[in-house]
Design a protein around this motif. Structure first.
Motif, PDB file in Angstrom:
ATOM      1  N   LYS A  57     -22.700  21.581  -3.240  1.00 36.48           N
ATOM      2  CA  LYS A  57     -22.432  20.983  -4.543  1.00 36.48           C
ATOM      3  C   LYS A  57     -20.938  21.005  -4.800  1.00 36.48           C
ATOM      4  CE  LYS A  57     -21.573  23.134  -8.054  1.00 36.48           C
ATOM      5  NZ  LYS A  57     -21.592  23.690  -9.395  1.00 36.48           N
ATOM      6  N   MET A  58     -20.441  19.929  -5.340  1.00 40.19           N
ATOM      7  CA  MET A  58     -19.018  19.859  -5.647  1.00 40.19           C
ATOM      8  C   MET A  58     -18.804  20.187  -7.121  1.00 40.19           C
ATOM      9  SD  MET A  58     -17.978  19.199  -2.709  1.00 40.19           S
ATOM     10  CE  MET A  58     -16.236  18.849  -2.975  1.00 40.19           C
ATOM     11  N   GLU A 100     -26.774  19.273 -15.873  1.00 43.12           N
ATOM     12  CA  GLU A 100     -25.827  18.158 -15.917  1.00 43.12           C
ATOM     13  C   GLU A 100     -26.284  17.052 -14.968  1.00 43.12           C
ATOM     14  OE1 GLU A 100     -22.147  20.130 -14.969  1.00 43.12           O
ATOM     15  OE2 GLU A 100     -22.532  20.106 -12.813  1.00 43.12           O
ATOM     16  N   GLU A 102     -26.018  14.201 -12.148  1.00 44.23           N
ATOM     17  CA  GLU A 102     -25.233  14.164 -10.904  1.00 44.23           C
ATOM     18  C   GLU A 102     -25.531  12.892 -10.113  1.00 44.23           C
ATOM     19  OE1 GLU A 102     -23.505  16.785  -8.980  1.00 44.23           O
ATOM     20  OE2 GLU A 102     -23.506  18.280 -10.593  1.00 44.23           O
ATOM     21  N   GLU A 129     -28.003  18.901 -11.754  1.00 42.39           N
ATOM     22  CA  GLU A 129     -27.722  20.256 -11.307  1.00 42.39           C
ATOM     23  C   GLU A 129     -28.010  21.224 -12.436  1.00 42.39           C
ATOM     24  OE1 GLU A 129     -23.717  21.422 -10.155  1.00 42.39           O
ATOM     25  OE2 GLU A 129     -24.518  23.273  -9.293  1.00 42.39           O
ATOM     26  N   ALA A 220     -20.681  16.052 -11.694  1.00 42.59           N
ATOM     27  CA  ALA A 220     -21.346  15.685 -12.946  1.00 42.59           C
ATOM     28  C   ALA A 220     -20.653  14.494 -13.601  1.00 42.59           C
ATOM     29  CB  ALA A 220     -21.337  16.872 -13.896  1.00 42.59           C
TER      30      ALA A 220
END
Ligand code: 0L1
Ligand code: MG
Length: 247
Positions: A57-58, A100, A102, A129, A220
């Protein structure tokens, strides 16, 4: 026990005990490199409990979050299969969860560096997420949040679509039918593909290969909102459909 091991143990046990802890930097010196070592160790502890790597995940992919944290680059966290949410999140197992909207990418070929990215995207989907900082009041510095796996707690993805331009798709998040967030995928570094390239850069630096079947949560499109018990959440992205979850 090394500092890295002790700090990883502290974070892992906080998550398992559903107990918020003071941020690590209140009592320990932590730079970014050591924080990533702690993050990796937290995930290794989960893998030792038979979880499997599922992607990355970024984080800090929006201008607003970067300004808030005083940083100029993205961070990442590591996903495991146990974090995948099919349709329901047990919020009682989380400390103070948020959710949030994504954009998610499906990896079709191994990604070792940014040069691999263009041929590697097998699909794109709307996703969400679930964030759950292990720190009291979601309060942390940059090394703290990196060590805490970028607050990752769960994720869900809708139906996969053929790779396409998702640089500016409208996104909507509803809770119990009430719109709580609207935004655009352009909030993700101007184009979520930039986030995927950043993931590939971090992969190269970390010596971690993104494998076929794994997922990259690009970031997000809006700020996260609290995720209470007993609600129904729907996240929609124009042209990508919706993904839903109950709590
Ligand atoms: O996914 C994100 O962009 C958030 C990264 C972690 C910071 C937070 O918990 O808000
Ligand atoms: Mg996120």
């Amino acid at each position: 026990m090394s500092d890295v091991e002790a700090l990883a143990c502290t974070l892992d046990e906080a998550a398992r005990d559903v107990r918020a802890i003071p941020k690590l930097t209140d009592t320990a010196e932590l730079d970014v490199a050591t924080a990533y070592a702690v993050q990796r160790r937290v995930i290794e502890r989960r893998l030792a409990r038979h979880e499997r790597p599922a992607g990355v995940k970024m984080g800090f992919t929006s201008k607003a979050k970067m300004v808030q944290m005083g940083v100029h680059d993205v961070i990442w966290g590591l996903l495991t299969d146990a974090m995948l949410v099919e349709s329901h999140v047990e919020v009682d197992r989380l400390i103070h969860p948020r959710i949030e909207p994504e954009i998610a990418y499906l990896i079709g070929r191994p990604v070792r560096s940014p040069a691999d990215v263009d041929a590697a995207v097998a699909g794109v989907a709307v996703g969400f997420e679930v964030l759950d900082s292990r720190y009291l009041d979601f309060s942390f510095t940059l090394p703290d949040v990196i060590a805490d796996n970028a607050s990752a707690a769960g994720y869900g993805v809708g139906a996969w679509h053929e790779p396409r331009d998702v640089s500016n798709v409208g996104m909507l998040m509803e809770i119990d039918g009430r719109v709580v967030q609207t935004g655009s995928s352009a909030a993700i570094l101007g184009d979520p593909m930039r986030s995927l390239r950043a993931a590939a850069r971090l992969s190269e630096q970390a010596g971690i290969v993104l494998e076929p079947g794994q997922v990259v949560l690009a970031g997000a499109a809006t700020a996260a909102v609290p995720l209470p018990k007993g609600v129904h959440v729907r996240v929609t992205a124009s042209g990508l459909g919706s993904v839903e979850v109950t709590t």
